[in-house]
Design a protein around this motif. Sequence first.
Motif, PDB file in Angstrom:
ATOM      1  N   ALA A 172      10.967 -38.822  58.422  1.00 11.05           N
ATOM      2  CA  ALA A 172      10.991 -39.416  57.278  1.00 11.05           C
ATOM      3  C   ALA A 172      11.946 -38.662  56.336  1.00 11.05           C
ATOM      4  O   ALA A 172      12.917 -38.929  55.357  1.00 11.05           O
ATOM      5  CB  ALA A 172      10.092 -40.007  56.401  1.00 11.05           C
ATOM      6  N   GLU A 173      11.581 -37.138  56.359  1.00 12.81           N
ATOM      7  CA  GLU A 173      12.180 -36.164  55.652  1.00 12.81           C
ATOM      8  C   GLU A 173      13.826 -35.900  56.011  1.00 12.81           C
ATOM      9  O   GLU A 173      14.753 -35.611  55.035  1.00 12.81           O
ATOM     10  CB  GLU A 173      11.653 -34.944  55.623  1.00 12.81           C
ATOM     11  N   LEU A 174      14.075 -36.079  57.374  1.00 18.13           N
ATOM     12  CA  LEU A 174      15.722 -35.750  57.932  1.00 18.13           C
ATOM     13  C   LEU A 174      16.621 -36.251  57.130  1.00 18.13           C
ATOM     14  O   LEU A 174      17.729 -35.340  56.949  1.00 18.13           O
ATOM     15  CB  LEU A 174      15.452 -36.145  59.571  1.00 18.13           C
ATOM     16  N   PRO A 175      16.872 -37.661  56.819  1.00 16.13           N
ATOM     17  CA  PRO A 175      17.938 -38.111  56.499  1.00 16.13           C
ATOM     18  C   PRO A 175      18.010 -37.881  54.829  1.00 16.13           C
ATOM     19  O   PRO A 175      18.947 -38.341  54.135  1.00 16.13           O
ATOM     20  CB  PRO A 175      17.701 -39.624  56.641  1.00 16.13           C
ATOM     21  N   ARG A 176      16.993 -37.374  53.937  1.00 17.54           N
ATOM     22  CA  ARG A 176      17.199 -37.215  52.677  1.00 17.54           C
ATOM     23  C   ARG A 176      17.923 -36.090  52.249  1.00 17.54           C
ATOM     24  O   ARG A 176      17.862 -35.055  53.235  1.00 17.54           O
ATOM     25  CB  ARG A 176      15.526 -37.200  52.118  1.00 17.54           C
ATOM     26  N   TRP A 179      15.613 -44.855  50.553  1.00 17.81           N
ATOM     27  CA  TRP A 179      13.959 -44.647  50.998  1.00 17.81           C
ATOM     28  C   TRP A 179      14.037 -44.150  52.437  1.00 17.81           C
ATOM     29  O   TRP A 179      14.725 -44.756  53.227  1.00 17.81           O
ATOM     30  CB  TRP A 179      13.508 -46.178  50.628  1.00 17.81           C
ATOM     31  N   SER A 180      12.762 -43.855  52.736  1.00 16.36           N
ATOM     32  CA  SER A 180      12.794 -43.351  54.129  1.00 16.36           C
ATOM     33  C   SER A 180      11.246 -43.383  54.306  1.00 16.36           C
ATOM     34  O   SER A 180      10.545 -42.779  53.496  1.00 16.36           O
ATOM     35  CB  SER A 180      13.425 -41.890  54.496  1.00 16.36           C
ATOM     36  N   VAL A 181      10.657 -43.853  55.478  1.00 15.19           N
ATOM     37  CA  VAL A 181       9.540 -43.713  55.940  1.00 15.19           C
ATOM     38  C   VAL A 181       9.081 -43.752  57.273  1.00 15.19           C
ATOM     39  O   VAL A 181       9.925 -44.378  58.010  1.00 15.19           O
ATOM     40  CB  VAL A 181       8.636 -45.093  55.049  1.00 15.19           C
ATOM     41  N   GLU A 182       7.906 -43.181  57.796  1.00 11.53           N
ATOM     42  CA  GLU A 182       7.437 -43.445  59.255  1.00 11.53           C
ATOM     43  C   GLU A 182       6.143 -44.111  58.765  1.00 11.53           C
ATOM     44  O   GLU A 182       5.386 -43.589  58.459  1.00 11.53           O
ATOM     45  CB  GLU A 182       7.254 -42.236  59.916  1.00 11.53           C
TER      46      GLU A 182
END
Length: 540
Positions: free
Chosen positions: A131-135, A140-143
């Motif tokens: 979830a951190e890779l595209p930030r 918003w990003s989540v697993e």
Amino acid sequence: MQQQVVDTRNDTVTETVTVREAVFRLLREFGMTSVFGNPGSTELPMFMDFPEDFRYVLGLQECVVVAMADGHAQATHNAAFINLHSAAGVGHAMGNIFTAYRNQTPLVITAGQQARSILPFEPFLGSTQAAELPRPYVKWSVEPARAEDVPLAIARAYYIAMTPPRGPVLVSIPSDDWAVRTLPVAARQVSRALRPDPETLAAIANALDAARAPAIVVGAAVDRDGAWAEAVELAERHQARVYVAPMSGRCSFPEDHPLWAGFLPAMRERIVERLAGHDLVFALGAPAFTYHVEGNGPHLPEGAALVQMTDDPQVAAWAPTGTAAICSIRLGLVDLLAQSAPPQRPAPPTHVRPGRVAEPPAGERLSVDWVLQTLSDVRPRDSIVVEEAPSARSTMHGHLPIFASETFYTMASGGLGWSLPAAVGVALGKPGTRVIALIGDGSAMYAIQALWSAVRLGLPIMVVILNNRRYAALHEFARIFGYRHDDPVPGTDLPDLDFVGLAAAQGMRGLRVDRAEALRPALMEGLQSSGPLLIEVEVR
């Protein structure tokens, strides 16, 4: 075997479904039945029993996949659904995820992940902190913590992506989640269009009415929000000259209108020069302002005030001065038009466009301005131009005007490799419309695989490659840093690229034009072709 559970959300007994079934039901309800992807092993479980009413749009590299989806989302006004490979696949895609973020394009991106059962063992193809890779270039990003939560995560991702300022979101999904049983999730109606508060809007209306010589600076959000007609009405009511914001990714005002005043450069001092004489600047759906090089001095001409209407709170926050309304651009303009009642003003001077250029003499390499002028002469007014030819941008401003809403797209990020595949997505999203991909030779090589997708989809795209055999934009930009006109710029020459050959290798027919008399017939053939055609134009 059917399984039932008590749905604690409403105390009813509900039949469970697999995560796969729940996700495809949800995507169907959201109108996202095209899946843009490049498959990998961690994504294969998603596509078992792939629904017949869905379409898989294959790109041959992840950057192509994201840009195709971006073009499709902009053309259809709905989020596009993307499926990427874990870790490295998301890495490949990051350039165009960044562009989608700058374009404010709604994308729901799913990324494969290794099975939960082996994640503790640092498995091959596992994505560490997925979830951190595209930030920071997603909203918003989540697993999800549990497989059962994947459908809810995708629903939330869709609502976030579609809420202004729109943009990409990412959900990382372990490969063993898809067969887990869970509760289905129904799509909900979520209002996303915000009206401005009356007090701020009244301040903007009063400032416009009181101005002696107002200027409007339009940005991509005007066209994105369907506010083209309202922007024209506002300009005409106030007899305001209309400038295009620097680095705008869309056309938001007709370039043949008497009030159109041209394009602002991405340089502070030059913007101040261009806006001299105006006592009020209204930044409409645009930052105030986007700069490309370091500058000094004021952001506005002496004596000028700034008001702004934007759908992006961050843009309002970092604006150096002025009153800002944060709202839907279309709804904000509707309300503003209901309040604003300016006095009669004389029409301002019209913008003087560059004169027509003469046809090059026989045997001479073609000039970019003449090529674009010829393209403008022959293309239908409602044809769509998707552009990525940085060294030709200023020439295009003078010789390839855009006349109608939703007929121009480019990347707002400065990152190359977007427009060629985006043209494929735009053509897919607007069936039957003639799409012209106007691409520089350097830009084309970032995502040349998009030609293959255009052929497989049978889309009516005319790809015009302006081949000047170098990264010409860098030669021009080098002068800002003190290079002389004839100083070499290392790493910028691109000799011996054969775009007709590259097209043929991917199944696309191509034409090479190096003589003036051959250009118009080639363009006419491309505009009339039922499928894709590439035209490589040798320019000086």
